[in-house]
Design an enzyme around this catalytic site. Structure first.
Site, PDB file in Angstrom:
ATOM      1  CG  HIS A 195      -2.205  -0.914   0.927  1.00 31.06           C
ATOM      2  ND1 HIS A 195      -2.159  -2.358   1.576  1.00 31.06           N
ATOM      3  CD2 HIS A 195      -3.418  -0.950   0.094  1.00 31.06           C
ATOM      4  CE1 HIS A 195      -3.260  -2.946   1.133  1.00 31.06           C
ATOM      5  NE2 HIS A 195      -3.880  -2.018   0.277  1.00 31.06           N
ATOM      6  NE  ARG A 302      -5.810   2.221  -2.634  1.00 33.72           N
ATOM      7  CZ  ARG A 302      -5.422   2.112  -3.625  1.00 33.72           C
ATOM      8  NH1 ARG A 302      -5.241   3.270  -4.254  1.00 33.72           N
ATOM      9  NH2 ARG A 302      -4.995   0.910  -4.480  1.00 33.72           N
ATOM     10  NE  ARG A 338     -10.563   0.147  -0.825  1.00 36.70           N
ATOM     11  CZ  ARG A 338      -9.313  -0.090  -1.211  1.00 36.70           C
ATOM     12  NH1 ARG A 338      -9.231  -0.955  -2.044  1.00 36.70           N
ATOM     13  NH2 ARG A 338      -8.440   0.626  -0.279  1.00 36.70           N
ATOM     14  CD  GLU A 429      -9.934  -6.180  -2.964  1.00 36.51           C
ATOM     15  OE1 GLU A 429      -8.924  -5.311  -3.019  1.00 36.51           O
ATOM     16  OE2 GLU A 429     -10.728  -5.909  -2.212  1.00 36.51           O
ATOM     17  CG  ASN A 452      -2.965  -3.379  -6.524  1.00 33.97           C
ATOM     18  OD1 ASN A 452      -2.674  -3.568  -7.319  1.00 33.97           O
ATOM     19  ND2 ASN A 452      -3.221  -2.237  -6.000  1.00 33.97           N
ATOM     20  CG  ASP A 453      -5.878  -7.064  -2.008  1.00 38.37           C
ATOM     21  OD1 ASP A 453      -4.815  -7.319  -1.295  1.00 38.37           O
ATOM     22  OD2 ASP A 453      -6.422  -6.060  -1.468  1.00 38.37           O
ATOM     23  NE  ARG A 463      -1.257  -5.016  -1.704  1.00 42.96           N
ATOM     24  CZ  ARG A 463      -2.486  -4.345  -1.938  1.00 42.96           C
ATOM     25  NH1 ARG A 463      -3.588  -4.873  -1.886  1.00 42.96           N
ATOM     26  NH2 ARG A 463      -2.216  -3.122  -2.238  1.00 42.96           N
ATOM     27  CB  CYS A 500      -9.469   0.527  -8.930  1.00 44.86           C
ATOM     28  SG  CYS A 500     -10.282  -0.816  -7.932  1.00 44.86           S
TER      29      CYS A 500
HETATM   30  C1  PEP Z   1      -6.522  -3.805  -5.019  1.00 44.53           C
HETATM   31  O1  PEP Z   1      -6.322  -4.707  -4.310  1.00 44.53           O
HETATM   32  O2  PEP Z   1      -5.988  -3.895  -6.182  1.00 44.53           O
HETATM   33  C2  PEP Z   1      -6.960  -2.416  -4.659  1.00 44.53           C
HETATM   34  C3  PEP Z   1      -7.098  -1.610  -5.746  1.00 44.53           C
HETATM   35  O3  PEP Z   1      -7.130  -2.062  -3.624  1.00 44.53           O
HETATM   36  P1  PEP Z   1      -5.735  -1.935  -2.367  1.00 44.53           P
HETATM   37  O4  PEP Z   1      -4.434  -1.763  -3.208  1.00 44.53           O
HETATM   38  O5  PEP Z   1      -6.003  -0.559  -1.649  1.00 44.53           O
HETATM   39  O6  PEP Z   1      -5.783  -3.012  -1.502  1.00 44.53           O
HETATM   40 MG    MG Z   2      -7.450  -4.385  -2.183  1.00 39.10          MG
END
Ligand code: PEP
Ligand code: MG
Length: 583
Positions: A195, A302, A338, A429, A452-453, A463, A500
């Site tokens: 993050h 976020r 979100r 996710e 990302n998740d 991650r 996203c």
């Molecule tokens: C993701 O997981 O891709 C996402 C956009 O949320 P975050 O990076 O805040 O977990």
């Molecule tokens: Mg996420």
């Protein structure tokens, strides 16, 4: 020659040039032994004594408040801490360490603490650990005071051109400093999809991580260079190296300026197929850094950062105010909020997160909101209240089952009563949600994919964990195929779908996702112009073919190089096209 020319991992692109600033992260690590550089020992002692005075005043304030509230007995501990700081022997030691050994004040206090530790190590019996802690805590407060005074000083002077050097790239490190014009960040640790990294990209700060012990190697105020695209960091750069970096940064800025006009146009392919480009933001402060006109709205706000920056949970009114200010900036355009996504590396100082063995797979995101419904209802109320100011959409993070969506919709209808609820969408996710998407999407108003998740859970790879970073492969065909499946499923159901996650803001990722059928990409503001410029140079059909070829590869490196070659080719065309306006 530079003092150090180091190779790490690229995290956020761009060339950063500035003076090193190594914030004191009390409690995170030992303060390294640093000698005085430009400061004289007299000035250093004055600085130390001023911090010492403030630490004592702070303790006196807490002591008198505790005496009033709880009585003299409970306040006695603070009296003892003040006495620790007034120990004349400790003072003599500190003066010697600064004057004779030429240690910086923070390092001198650390040396004093090491001495205490050494003394107690040789004692038998008793509660040795607590004795050391009793002596250490008040002196750590002095280090903290030194750190915050230094922070004020660093940002008081022109503020620009500061390269922040720290052990770990945490979200709080980036948000703590993001209002200041940081030139770059260099850290020992912090995954590319952590993050902290997401935030650094979102603020457009060139960032490199993975340089072991960099916070101990760097010297305060020396000239540092950050090459965010290559993952290279130079400490103590020569004037020739600095000049070269300035030239590269200027070239980059010129390309970006030349693309600025294009950023205002709606995203589309060469043959006119629309690709809506939205932005990911974390706070209304982000709006000072870009023009909302470059986007089709906010694809991901976020909201957790509004909670992280405060000393306590924000009230409904406080939240509504934040949401309203974002909505007003985007006028009629949609803003996707979100709901609170804390847990894992996103922690609230004032909330006792339980200790979990596996926090990424634990109590985070919507799971927490559905358990702490009072908190969730407050957030939903604030969002409903903010609706008067614009187009509110609500996005649920970490959806795993359709029942979670149903429960969230019930809570939303409790808040709106008989009125029409705002659209509620789901983040995909969790792989189970991707595979059960048909059932979930039918009951959702829209879908947004958090790559990302999703990649983290698909590959069972944390991650943030550098030990397994090689296996975190967003461009692996397994992930690409899941993404293509999500796009196809949503398109067949006529359900709006976007991405996203960070991939959407990378040129190879944007090419793949647009070709796989995602009509909306939500990305960090600094990448909007580049992504639009590249998509505009390729037809929808070529994108489709490219995405299918990438998904048919057998390895991540094959798929990535296929996409990268195309991205590089198109980017070269873009740069070439701007050369006229630059010359
Ligand atoms: C993701 O997981 O891709 C996402 C956009 O949320 P975050 O990076 O805040 O977990
Ligand atoms: Mg996420």
């Amino acid at each position: 020659m530079a003092r150090f020319d180091l190779q790490g991992s690229p995290v956020s692109p761009g060339v950063g040039i500035g003076r090193a600033w190594i914030p004191v992260e009390v409690g995170l690590h030992r303060i390294p032994e640093r000698k005085l550089v430009s400061e004289t020992s007299e000035v250093a002692i004055d600085r130390l004594m001023a911090a010492h005075k403030r630490a004592i005043e702070d303790l006196q304030r807490i002591q008198s408040a505790t005496t009033q509230e709880l009585g003299i007995q409970d306040a006695a501990i603070y009296g003892a801490q003040i006495a620790v700081l007034q120990d004349p022997d400790a003072h003599r030691n500190l003066e010697r360490l600064v004057h004779e050994e030429k240690l910086q004040p923070e390092s001198a206090v650390q040396a004093l603490l090491d001495k205490f530790e050494g003394l107690f190590k040789n004692l038998e019996g008793g509660d040795r650990k607590n004795w050391v802690a009793d002596l250490r805590d008040p002196w750590l407060a002095v280090i903290r005071e030194l750190g915050s005074a230094e922070e004020d000083r660093v940002f008081e002077s022109d503020g620009s051109g500061i390269v922040l050097i720290a052990e770990e790239l945490t979200p709080s490190l980036v948000t703590r400093h993001h209002r200041h014009p940081l030139a770059g960040i260099i850290c020992s640790r912090g995954g590319r999809f952590s993050h902290g990294a997401v935030l650094a990209r979102s603020f457009g700060i060139p960032t490199v991580t993975g340089i072991e012990g960099v916070h101990a190697k760097a010297e305060s105020e020396e000239t540092c260079l950050v090459y965010g695209d290559e993952g290279r960091a130079v400490l103590g750069a020569t004037s020739k190296q600095e000049k070269r970096a300035l030239g590269l940064a200027e070239e980059r800025r010129q390309v970006q300026n030349a693309l600025a006009a294009l950023a205002i146009e709606p995203g589309r392919t060469e043959d006119g197929a629309p690709i809506s480009i939205m932005v990911n933001i974390e706070s209304p402060n982000d709006l000072r850094m870009f023009d909302p006109g470059i986007s089709a709205g906010v694809g991901l706000f976020r909201t957790e950062f509004a909670y992280m920056e405060r000393p306590a949970f924000p009230t409904v009114e406080e939240q509504a105010k934040i949401y309203e200010s974002v909505l007003e900036s985007f006028e009629e355009k949609p803003v996707v909020f979100r709901t609170l996504d804390i847990g894992g590396d996103k922690q609230l100082r004032y909330f006792g997160h339980p200790k979990e063995n596996n926090p990424a797979m634990g109590w985070r995101g919507l799971r927490l909101s559905l358990e702490w419904q009072d908190l969730f209802l407050m957030q939903l109320s604030a969002l409903v209240q903010a609706r008067k100011h614009g187009d509110v959409r609500i996005l649920l993070p970490m959806i795993t089952t359709v029942e979670e969506l149903r429960r969230s919709k019930e809570l939303l209808s409790q808040v709106v009563g008989k009125a029409e609820p705002p659209p509620m969408g789901v983040m995909v996710e969790v792989p189970a949600a991707a595979m059960a998407l048909r059932d979930i999407a039918q009951e959702a108003d829209f879908v947004s994919v958090g790559t990302n998740d999703l990649a983290q859970y698909l590959f069972a790879v944390d991650r943030d964990n550098p030990w397994v970073a090689d296996l975190y492969q967003p461009y692996h065909p397994a992930h690409l195929r899941v993404l293509r499946y999500i796009a196809r499923t949503c398109n067949a159901l006529h359900k709006p779908v976007s991405v996203c996650g960070e991939m959407a803001g990378q040129l190879p990722g944007a090419l793949f996702l647009a070709g796989a059928g995602f009509g909306t990409l939500s990305i960090a503001p600094p990448f909007v112009a580049e992504v639009k410029a590249v998509l505009q140079r390729v037809s929808a059909d070529s994108l489709r073919q490219l995405a299918n070829r990438a998904a048919a590869c057998h390895t991540s490196s094959d798929a990535l190089s296929l996409l990268q070659v195309e991205a590089d080719r198109l980017w070269a065309e873009v740069v070439e096209s701007t050369s006229e306006s630059r010359s």
